[in-house]
Design a protein around this motif. Structure first.
Motif, mmCIF file in Angstrom:
data_model
loop_
_atom_site.group_PDB
_atom_site.id
_atom_site.type_symbol
_atom_site.label_atom_id
_atom_site.label_comp_id
_atom_site.label_asym_id
_atom_site.label_seq_id
_atom_site.Cartn_x
_atom_site.Cartn_y
_atom_site.Cartn_z
ATOM 1 N N ASP A 12 0.855 -1.187 0.000
ATOM 2 C CA ASP A 12 0.000 0.000 0.000
ATOM 3 C C ASP A 12 0.889 1.235 0.000
ATOM 4 O OD1 ASP A 12 -2.237 1.605 0.065
ATOM 5 O OD2 ASP A 12 -2.504 1.466 2.239
ATOM 6 N N ILE A 13 1.022 1.854 -1.164
ATOM 7 C CA ILE A 13 1.870 3.023 -1.339
ATOM 8 C C ILE A 13 1.082 4.085 -2.096
ATOM 9 C CG2 ILE A 13 3.996 1.686 -1.272
ATOM 10 C CD1 ILE A 13 4.050 1.857 -4.349
ATOM 11 N N LYS A 14 1.659 5.273 -2.226
ATOM 12 C CA LYS A 14 0.926 6.363 -2.854
ATOM 13 C C LYS A 14 0.772 6.165 -4.353
ATOM 14 C CE LYS A 14 0.810 11.385 -3.437
ATOM 15 N NZ LYS A 14 1.454 12.679 -3.113
ATOM 16 N N ASP A 15 1.902 5.906 -5.054
ATOM 17 C CA ASP A 15 1.848 5.887 -6.520
ATOM 18 C C ASP A 15 3.079 5.161 -7.060
ATOM 19 O OD1 ASP A 15 1.643 6.364 -9.233
ATOM 20 O OD2 ASP A 15 1.230 8.513 -9.032
ATOM 21 N N ILE A 16 2.864 4.018 -7.686
ATOM 22 C CA ILE A 16 3.970 3.223 -8.226
ATOM 23 C C ILE A 16 4.719 3.983 -9.315
ATOM 24 C CG2 ILE A 16 2.656 2.075 -10.071
ATOM 25 C CD1 ILE A 16 5.140 0.362 -7.669
ATOM 26 N N ARG A 17 4.085 4.982 -9.922
ATOM 27 C CA ARG A 17 4.742 5.734 -10.991
ATOM 28 C C ARG A 17 5.871 6.628 -10.481
ATOM 29 N NH1 ARG A 17 -0.722 8.231 -13.393
ATOM 30 N NH2 ARG A 17 -0.978 8.429 -11.117
ATOM 31 N N LEU A 18 5.998 6.752 -9.186
ATOM 32 C CA LEU A 18 7.085 7.546 -8.603
ATOM 33 C C LEU A 18 8.386 6.759 -8.494
ATOM 34 C CD1 LEU A 18 5.058 9.157 -5.653
ATOM 35 C CD2 LEU A 18 5.679 10.253 -7.821
ATOM 36 N N ALA A 20 10.753 5.606 -10.459
ATOM 37 C CA ALA A 20 11.999 5.991 -11.128
ATOM 38 C C ALA A 20 12.760 7.052 -10.337
ATOM 39 C CB ALA A 20 11.699 6.490 -12.541
ATOM 40 N N GLU A 21 12.028 8.037 -9.816
ATOM 41 C CA GLU A 21 12.675 9.064 -9.000
ATOM 42 C C GLU A 21 13.209 8.475 -7.703
ATOM 43 O OE1 GLU A 21 14.119 12.723 -7.598
ATOM 44 O OE2 GLU A 21 13.628 11.988 -9.608
ATOM 45 N N GLY A 22 12.446 7.562 -7.101
ATOM 46 C CA GLY A 22 12.903 6.901 -5.881
ATOM 47 C C GLY A 22 14.173 6.105 -6.113
ATOM 48 N N ARG A 23 14.258 5.459 -7.246
ATOM 49 C CA ARG A 23 15.464 4.695 -7.564
ATOM 50 C C ARG A 23 16.665 5.622 -7.716
ATOM 51 N NH1 ARG A 23 16.198 0.063 -12.277
ATOM 52 N NH2 ARG A 23 18.406 -0.333 -11.876
ATOM 53 N N ARG A 24 16.499 6.727 -8.414
ATOM 54 C CA ARG A 24 17.615 7.672 -8.593
ATOM 55 C C ARG A 24 18.108 8.184 -7.248
ATOM 56 N NH1 ARG A 24 14.613 9.228 -13.261
ATOM 57 N NH2 ARG A 24 13.445 10.796 -12.084
ATOM 58 N N ARG A 25 17.176 8.546 -6.392
ATOM 59 C CA ARG A 25 17.576 9.112 -5.093
ATOM 60 C C ARG A 25 18.185 8.043 -4.182
ATOM 61 N NH1 ARG A 25 15.072 11.711 -1.539
ATOM 62 N NH2 ARG A 25 13.055 10.668 -1.613
ATOM 63 N N THR A 26 17.666 6.826 -4.248
ATOM 64 C CA THR A 26 18.218 5.739 -3.436
ATOM 65 C C THR A 26 19.633 5.407 -3.878
ATOM 66 O OG1 THR A 26 16.009 4.836 -3.000
ATOM 67 C CG2 THR A 26 17.881 3.335 -2.722
ATOM 68 N N GLU A 27 19.867 5.405 -5.190
ATOM 69 C CA GLU A 27 21.205 5.147 -5.706
ATOM 70 C C GLU A 27 22.170 6.270 -5.318
ATOM 71 O OE1 GLU A 27 20.496 4.563 -9.851
ATOM 72 O OE2 GLU A 27 19.959 2.441 -9.616
ATOM 73 N N TRP A 28 21.677 7.504 -5.267
ATOM 74 C CA TRP A 28 22.516 8.623 -4.808
ATOM 75 C C TRP A 28 22.928 8.415 -3.350
ATOM 76 C CZ3 TRP A 28 25.385 12.624 -6.198
ATOM 77 C CH2 TRP A 28 25.662 13.613 -5.248
ATOM 78 N N ASP A 90 7.491 8.928 -0.621
ATOM 79 C CA ASP A 90 6.627 8.091 -1.454
ATOM 80 C C ASP A 90 7.335 7.511 -2.670
ATOM 81 O OD1 ASP A 90 4.188 8.255 0.051
ATOM 82 O OD2 ASP A 90 3.975 10.335 -0.630
ATOM 83 N N ASP A 91 8.282 8.259 -3.210
ATOM 84 C CA ASP A 91 8.998 7.735 -4.374
ATOM 85 C C ASP A 91 9.888 6.556 -3.991
ATOM 86 O OD1 ASP A 91 10.613 9.483 -2.896
ATOM 87 O OD2 ASP A 91 11.800 10.086 -4.632
ATOM 88 N N VAL A 92 10.432 6.594 -2.792
ATOM 89 C CA VAL A 92 11.270 5.489 -2.314
ATOM 90 C C VAL A 92 10.420 4.240 -2.089
ATOM 91 C CG1 VAL A 92 12.739 4.710 -0.421
ATOM 92 C CG2 VAL A 92 12.985 7.036 -1.321
ATOM 93 N N ALA A 93 9.245 4.429 -1.491
ATOM 94 C CA ALA A 93 8.338 3.299 -1.282
ATOM 95 C C ALA A 93 7.999 2.639 -2.620
ATOM 96 C CB ALA A 93 7.071 3.778 -0.579
ATOM 97 N N ALA A 94 7.720 3.462 -3.638
ATOM 98 C CA ALA A 94 7.386 2.928 -4.962
ATOM 99 C C ALA A 94 8.568 2.165 -5.565
ATOM 100 C CB ALA A 94 6.956 4.073 -5.875
ATOM 101 N N HIS A 95 9.761 2.709 -5.392
ATOM 102 C CA HIS A 95 10.969 2.050 -5.917
ATOM 103 C C HIS A 95 11.165 0.674 -5.294
ATOM 104 C CE1 HIS A 95 15.149 1.047 -6.479
ATOM 105 N NE2 HIS A 95 15.471 1.387 -5.248
ATOM 106 N N GLY A 101 10.543 -5.768 -5.359
ATOM 107 C CA GLY A 101 9.496 -6.678 -4.905
ATOM 108 C C GLY A 101 9.336 -6.722 -3.405
ATOM 109 N N ILE A 102 9.791 -5.672 -2.718
ATOM 110 C CA ILE A 102 9.654 -5.601 -1.265
ATOM 111 C C ILE A 102 8.265 -5.080 -0.921
ATOM 112 C CG2 ILE A 102 10.475 -4.358 0.792
ATOM 113 C CD1 ILE A 102 13.307 -4.556 -0.417
ATOM 114 N N LYS A 103 7.645 -5.697 0.048
ATOM 115 C CA LYS A 103 6.294 -5.302 0.456
ATOM 116 C C LYS A 103 6.388 -4.066 1.352
ATOM 117 C CE LYS A 103 5.823 -9.656 1.634
ATOM 118 N NZ LYS A 103 6.673 -10.360 0.644
#
Length: 448
Positions: A12-18, A20-28, A90-95, A101-103
């Motif tokens: 249960d997250i806000k928006d799976i479309r976020l 890509a941004e979550g991935r970029r920030r997590t990698e940073w 929210d972007d991190v949750a989506a990522h 595949g983490i719940k």
């Protein structure tokens, strides 16, 4: 085991479309987490958590994402919920959901009911290991174990009531150990151990030197100031900032506020900490005396009603009040709402109250301002904290049969290893003892 117990919850997250941004920030963030990276690489090879289910109740940030990925690399089946309604990115949750595949059960700004519905979902993961930041998961498990269902939040209680007695028991007895991230949670858990009600061993990650000496001091210090500035855009230089509490978090923030040019006042209830603050060059006084002096007030105590209505009545017109302790109990917001007019939102994280003809501004609903209005601690300091979490999980798995039902520290050699790896990553070398020095330190009969 009943269907209710075994049914997996849908993320249960806000928006799976976020994502890509979550991935970029997590990698940073990962670029600044070399210790956790080394652990993830070892976990990938050795799989020390294979077959274990981990339920984590932590702030859903880029740094936490890197911890979850490391645990998954170690073989764990991971579920994650938020430990604060306003701390989720929210972007991190989506990522985490899309790319790993983490719940994840977390939405920034979720209401009280949703927050506890997400805790319920994490518990329904039937964890072998829990990770907490404030003891929410462990607290709920113990209310179940003690049959104190009326003390559970309604979403959790309603679910537990559908479980059989056997399922309730297995939910608790299935936990081989837990880890706790923050001071507030450790205090709760030590009280439980003292009362003899702790059901499984807990590793107090917060008690590790590589956690509280750095995360609490430098992380909280910088991120709290960051959150306040982002929320208000106020100038710190020349203002009087009242810091409630001079533990590691309080002294870290006091240091950063003074560095930004503030005149810092400290309030304390502990004579030793008050003496330290005085010797560190701050003015020390009771909150009653500090209230009329401060332009900005920040609580970092882990206790309730640190700033009360009588204090806010005495404050200057336009005083700003914020909290950086774990729970939103340090400022008496219920009392303020009864005594004042408001709140009126004047900025995204700023609420205005009219009290006795003066304005008081409360930041972030009294919740952790560094996560409500900013991004939390820098990744570099969370690198050590989350290395502790990963090693604590491995330690629980390796020692589940021998750890007693108590609050334990991570072994000192692991704490030292984290420090060594961090220095190595920073390109810092240190001296080592020679044979004569080792002999001298080990002896009692060598002269001066």
């Amino acid at each position: 085991m009943s269907d209710t117990m075994t049914k997996e919850a849908t993320p249960d997250i806000k928006d799976i479309r976020l994502a890509a941004e979550g991935r970029r920030r997590t990698e940073w963030a990962e670029r600044s987490m070399p210790v956790l990276r080394q652990l993830r690489e070892r976990f990938t090879r050795e799989r020390p958590l294979a077959g274990k289910r981990v339920a984590a109740c932590l702030h859903v940030t880029t740094e936490t994402a890197n911890l979850m990925v490391a645990l998954q690399a170690g073989g764990a089946d991971v579920a994650l919920c938020a430990s604060n309604p306003l701390s989720t990115q929210d972007d991190v949750a989506a990522h985490l959901v899309r790319d790993h595949g983490i719940k994840v059960f977390a939405i920034k700004g979720e209401d009280h009911e949703t927050y506890y519905e997400h805790i319920r979902a994490a518990l329904a993961h039937r964890p072998d290991i829990t990770m907490d930041d404030g003891a929410d998961l462990v607290g709920a498990l113990h209310m179940i174990a003690l049959n104190r269902l009326d003390d559970l939040a309604p979403p959790v209680r309603k679910w537990v009531e559908t479980l059989s007695a056997a399922d309730r028991k297995s939910l608790v007895t299935g936990v081989i150990g837990s880890t706790e991230e923050t001071t507030t949670g450790v205090i709760r858990l030590k009280a439980m151990a003292k009362d003899g009600v702790l059901q499984f061993p807990v590793i107090a990650v917060n008690d590790s030197l590589t956690k509280h000496l750095f995360d609490n001091r430098y992380g909280t210090g910088q991120s709290t100031l960051d959150g306040i500035i982002r929320a208000t855009n106020l100038l710190i230089a020349g203002s009087t900032v009242v810091v409630a509490g001079y533990g590691w978090c309080g002294r870290g923030f006091a240091l950063r506020a003074r560095g930004a040019g503030a005149n810092v006042v400290v309030t304390e209830i502990d004579p030793m900490k008050a003496l330290e603050a005085q010797m560190d060059g701050y003015r020390v006084m009771p909150m009653e005396e500090a209230a009329p002096l401060g332009d900005m007030f920040v609580t970092l105590t882990g206790n309730v009603e640190v700033i009360r209505v009588e204090h806010m009545r005495a404050m200057k017109d336009g005083a700003v009040v914020a909290n950086s302790g774990h729970f939103n109990v340090e400022i008496d917001l219920d009392g303020l709402k009864k005594a004042a007019k408001g709140p009126v939102a004047v900025r995204e994280f700023v609420a205005e109250f009219q009290l006795d003809g003066k304005k008081v501004f409360v930041l972030g609903d009294g919740r952790l301002i560094n996560l409500a209005a900013a991004e939390g601690h820098p990744a570099s300091v969370m690198d050590m904290s989350f290395a502790n979490q990963a090693l604590a999980a491995e330690h629980v798995v390796n020692n589940a049969k021998t750890l007693g039902k108590d609050v334990h520290r991570i072994p000192a050699d692991l704490d030292q290893e984290i420090a060594r790896l961090k220095l190595q990553a920073m390109g810092v070398t240190i001296d080592t003892l020679n044979a004569a020095q080792r002999k001298y330190l080990a002896s009692w009969d060598m002269g001066t």
